[in-house]
Design an enzyme around this catalytic site. Sequence first.
Site, PDB file in Angstrom:
ATOM      1  N   HIS A 180       9.721  15.750  15.952  1.00 52.70           N
ATOM      2  CA  HIS A 180      10.616  16.627  15.458  1.00 52.70           C
ATOM      3  C   HIS A 180      10.275  17.712  14.408  1.00 52.70           C
ATOM      4  O   HIS A 180       9.319  17.121  13.825  1.00 52.70           O
ATOM      5  CB  HIS A 180      11.992  16.231  14.971  1.00 52.70           C
ATOM      6  CG  HIS A 180      13.056  17.488  15.058  1.00 52.70           C
ATOM      7  ND1 HIS A 180      13.292  18.314  14.192  1.00 52.70           N
ATOM      8  CD2 HIS A 180      14.041  17.504  16.059  1.00 52.70           C
ATOM      9  CE1 HIS A 180      14.404  19.062  14.495  1.00 52.70           C
ATOM     10  NE2 HIS A 180      14.829  18.666  15.522  1.00 52.70           N
TER      11      HIS A 180
ATOM     12  N   ASP B  22      17.562  14.050  21.589  1.00 57.09           N
ATOM     13  CA  ASP B  22      17.185  14.165  23.308  1.00 57.09           C
ATOM     14  C   ASP B  22      16.751  12.837  23.519  1.00 57.09           C
ATOM     15  O   ASP B  22      16.853  12.541  24.972  1.00 57.09           O
ATOM     16  CB  ASP B  22      16.340  14.928  23.665  1.00 57.09           C
ATOM     17  CG  ASP B  22      16.948  16.672  23.577  1.00 57.09           C
ATOM     18  OD1 ASP B  22      15.879  17.540  22.773  1.00 57.09           O
ATOM     19  OD2 ASP B  22      17.740  16.792  23.856  1.00 57.09           O
TER      20      ASP B  22
HETATM   21  C1  SDX Z   1      15.111  19.652  20.233  1.00 55.20           C
HETATM   22  O1  SDX Z   1      14.174  22.452  16.262  1.00 55.20           O
HETATM   23  C2  SDX Z   1      15.150  22.001  16.496  1.00 55.20           C
HETATM   24  O2  SDX Z   1      16.048  21.673  15.626  1.00 55.20           O
HETATM   25  C3  SDX Z   1      15.306  21.311  17.980  1.00 55.20           C
HETATM   26  C4  SDX Z   1      16.456  20.453  18.254  1.00 55.20           C
HETATM   27  C5  SDX Z   1      17.791  21.265  18.125  1.00 55.20           C
HETATM   28  O3  SDX Z   1      18.901  20.654  18.063  1.00 55.20           O
HETATM   29  O4  SDX Z   1      17.654  22.528  18.503  1.00 55.20           O
HETATM   30  O5  SDX Z   1      16.388  19.362  17.064  1.00 55.20           O
HETATM   31  C6  SDX Z   1      16.554  20.023  19.584  1.00 55.20           C
HETATM   32  O6  SDX Z   1      14.576  20.399  20.673  1.00 55.20           O
HETATM   33  C7  SDX Z   1      14.622  18.042  19.740  1.00 55.20           C
HETATM   34  C8  SDX Z   1      13.101  18.058  20.236  1.00 55.20           C
HETATM   35  C9  SDX Z   1      13.046  17.684  21.685  1.00 55.20           C
HETATM   36  N1  SDX Z   1      11.772  17.852  22.176  1.00 55.20           N
HETATM   37  C10 SDX Z   1      10.957  16.805  22.446  1.00 55.20           C
HETATM   38  O7  SDX Z   1      11.667  15.569  22.475  1.00 55.20           O
HETATM   39  C11 SDX Z   1       9.693  16.933  23.159  1.00 55.20           C
HETATM   40  C12 SDX Z   1       8.407  15.822  22.501  1.00 55.20           C
HETATM   41  N2  SDX Z   1       8.493  16.370  21.224  1.00 55.20           N
HETATM   42  C13 SDX Z   1       7.167  17.039  20.786  1.00 55.20           C
HETATM   43  O8  SDX Z   1       6.682  17.945  21.580  1.00 55.20           O
HETATM   44  C14 SDX Z   1       7.093  17.508  19.180  1.00 55.20           C
HETATM   45  O9  SDX Z   1       7.485  16.486  18.471  1.00 55.20           O
HETATM   46  C15 SDX Z   1       8.144  18.733  19.075  1.00 55.20           C
HETATM   47  C16 SDX Z   1       8.088  19.828  20.004  1.00 55.20           C
HETATM   48  C17 SDX Z   1       9.756  18.145  18.968  1.00 55.20           C
HETATM   49  C18 SDX Z   1       7.799  19.213  17.621  1.00 55.20           C
HETATM   50  O10 SDX Z   1       6.708  19.536  17.786  1.00 55.20           O
HETATM   51  P1  SDX Z   1       5.706  20.062  16.265  1.00 55.20           P
HETATM   52  O11 SDX Z   1       6.773  20.188  15.212  1.00 55.20           O
HETATM   53  O12 SDX Z   1       4.969  21.437  16.652  1.00 55.20           O
HETATM   54  O13 SDX Z   1       4.539  18.887  16.169  1.00 55.20           O
HETATM   55  P2  SDX Z   1       3.200  18.775  16.352  1.00 55.20           P
HETATM   56  O14 SDX Z   1       3.301  19.072  18.117  1.00 55.20           O
HETATM   57  O15 SDX Z   1       2.555  19.805  15.600  1.00 55.20           O
HETATM   58  O16 SDX Z   1       2.923  17.298  16.371  1.00 55.20           O
HETATM   59  C19 SDX Z   1       2.373  16.728  14.958  1.00 55.20           C
HETATM   60  C20 SDX Z   1       1.699  15.767  15.487  1.00 55.20           C
HETATM   61  C21 SDX Z   1       0.637  16.040  16.474  1.00 55.20           C
HETATM   62  O17 SDX Z   1      -0.522  15.137  16.326  1.00 55.20           O
HETATM   63  P3  SDX Z   1      -1.882  15.519  15.469  1.00 55.20           P
HETATM   64  O18 SDX Z   1      -2.342  16.903  16.093  1.00 55.20           O
HETATM   65  O19 SDX Z   1      -1.463  15.762  13.954  1.00 55.20           O
HETATM   66  O20 SDX Z   1      -2.828  14.512  15.677  1.00 55.20           O
HETATM   67  O21 SDX Z   1       2.379  14.751  15.975  1.00 55.20           O
HETATM   68  C22 SDX Z   1       2.182  14.590  17.348  1.00 55.20           C
HETATM   69  C23 SDX Z   1       1.178  15.801  17.798  1.00 55.20           C
HETATM   70  O22 SDX Z   1       0.292  15.453  18.725  1.00 55.20           O
HETATM   71  N3  SDX Z   1       3.106  14.233  18.228  1.00 55.20           N
HETATM   72  C24 SDX Z   1       3.411  13.676  19.488  1.00 55.20           C
HETATM   73  C25 SDX Z   1       4.796  13.868  19.700  1.00 55.20           C
HETATM   74  N4  SDX Z   1       5.337  14.938  18.955  1.00 55.20           N
HETATM   75  C26 SDX Z   1       4.445  15.131  17.947  1.00 55.20           C
HETATM   76  N5  SDX Z   1       2.687  12.719  19.986  1.00 55.20           N
HETATM   77  C27 SDX Z   1       3.194  12.160  21.057  1.00 55.20           C
HETATM   78  N6  SDX Z   1       4.562  12.275  21.376  1.00 55.20           N
HETATM   79  C28 SDX Z   1       5.332  13.103  20.881  1.00 55.20           C
HETATM   80  N7  SDX Z   1       6.639  13.510  21.133  1.00 55.20           N
END
Ligand code: SDX
Length: 434
Positions: free
Chosen positions: A305, A362
């Site tokens: 998140h 989710d």
């Molecule tokens: C919602 O914003 C809100 O409030 C949204 C929400 C709402 O109520 O409106 O809460 C609802 O959208 C919840 C999120 C649902 N999405 C998912 O579950 C999709 C999977 N999650 C990821 O795609 C990610 O965690 C996000 C999109 C939710 C957040 O992405 P960020 O903040 O841009 O984080 P990032 O991609 O920069 O990740 C930071 C690190 C990275 O690794 P490094 O480059 O530092 O090595 O964490 C890793 C990412 O690769 N990472 C994950 C991951 N989420 C982040 N690695 C594996 N699996 C994941 N799910």
Amino acid sequence: MKDITLKIDNKEFKFPVVIGTENEKGIDISKLRAETGYITLDPGYANTGSCESSITYTNGEKGILRYRGIPIEELAQHSDFIEVANLLIWGTLPTKVMRKRFTDLLTNNALLHEGLKHHFEGFPFDAHPMAMLSAMVNALSCYHPVLALPHSSREIEKAAAILISKIRTITAFSYKMSRGEPFIYPKPEFSYVENLLYMMFSLPHEPYEVRPEVKRAVDLILILHADHEQNCSTSTVRMVASSGANLFASISAGIAALWGHLHGGASQAAIEMLEEIHSGKMDVKQYIKMAKDKKNSFRLMGFGHRVYKNYDPRARILKKLSRNVFKVLKYKDHLLDIALELEEIALNDPYFIERKLYPNVDFYSGLIYRAIGVPKNMFPVFFAIGRLPGWIAHWKEATDINRLQIARPRQIYTGPAKQSYVPMDKRSAAISKN
Ligand code: SDX
């Protein structure tokens, strides 16, 4: 708090600091470019506040979520979705009179104009319901032109009731259309959630009753999804509202943004991931390995998140709720066992621990929807039903100012430097030189 000083090219610039209710601090850079010639760059806006807002507060480090100051846990325990909708839109819990007036508005605005109803005939039977929902909500402005740009409180209340009531009917009708079943009309004596489930799952030739535990579970899920600060879809609603676009168009844009698999579409993607694991295509450990692989764009759906670097308080409630619903319905689902195994492994894996990746809203919601018979492609639609009052509250807050300010971010240009037009007969030679 006093201003902060920025030193650029040996010159000092002072910028005011804005301090929020919970002591969050923001540097007001509204004069940065005019005074320094610089802009900031923050792809994804992870460090950028787009506005001051009094609707919802989250603290990602502590796993806190409050609607108008009331903790989500208390609302989950004591409130219901329609009361929470009023709290978000108007800033206070409704009195009996307000509640009755809004409930009557919901009842009297549950039907769709027959003209709008015919739009369903134009969609393929397997159209994704989020596409239909976004289109139908946008089309509402054609049937309610005056309320599309509501100004007085009464107009906003009526427009909110039209949206909150009809999103339920549009959802049910798109589900019925996908199954080739007749549209079922709402019953005035049913509650908001009862009518949603009744219009979706009842059939004309057989009795149908909404179990109170299922009704309460869906009501609770809608409360948990009702608002969440400046998430992608809410920011989209505010961005569209800032151009002076009407309420229905702004909400329609919010629905489109929510559909993405990184946002509300993750509820559908998370279940599809669990189904794939269940099918034996790959096991849990292989999925975790893939999620950690930098070269692989796969993300563990329902995990991580932008704000929560702790357990999402909503996921905590949904995890418990999924167990209760399964127990009441005497329902078994291997996907819950897989979800629990996935969570257990991930929460003990250094990759997830270092990045503070926890289950989000989710991860468990889809398991509950499955238990009550909601198809996967409607999971984001249920998310939209829940988020609608939050979107309306933010549209109202964004337009509730005497001077609308269009949202128009800057950029850093990295394209080609100035070059001349190349006539057609010179182009292939010019391009092969590049
Ligand atoms: C919602 O914003 C809100 O409030 C949204 C929400 C709402 O109520 O409106 O809460 C609802 O959208 C919840 C999120 C649902 N999405 C998912 O579950 C999709 C999977 N999650 C990821 O795609 C990610 O965690 C996000 C999109 C939710 C957040 O992405 P960020 O903040 O841009 O984080 P990032 O991609 O920069 O990740 C930071 C690190 C990275 O690794 P490094 O480059 O530092 O090595 O964490 C890793 C990412 O690769 N990472 C994950 C991951 N989420 C982040 N690695 C594996 N699996 C994941 N799910």
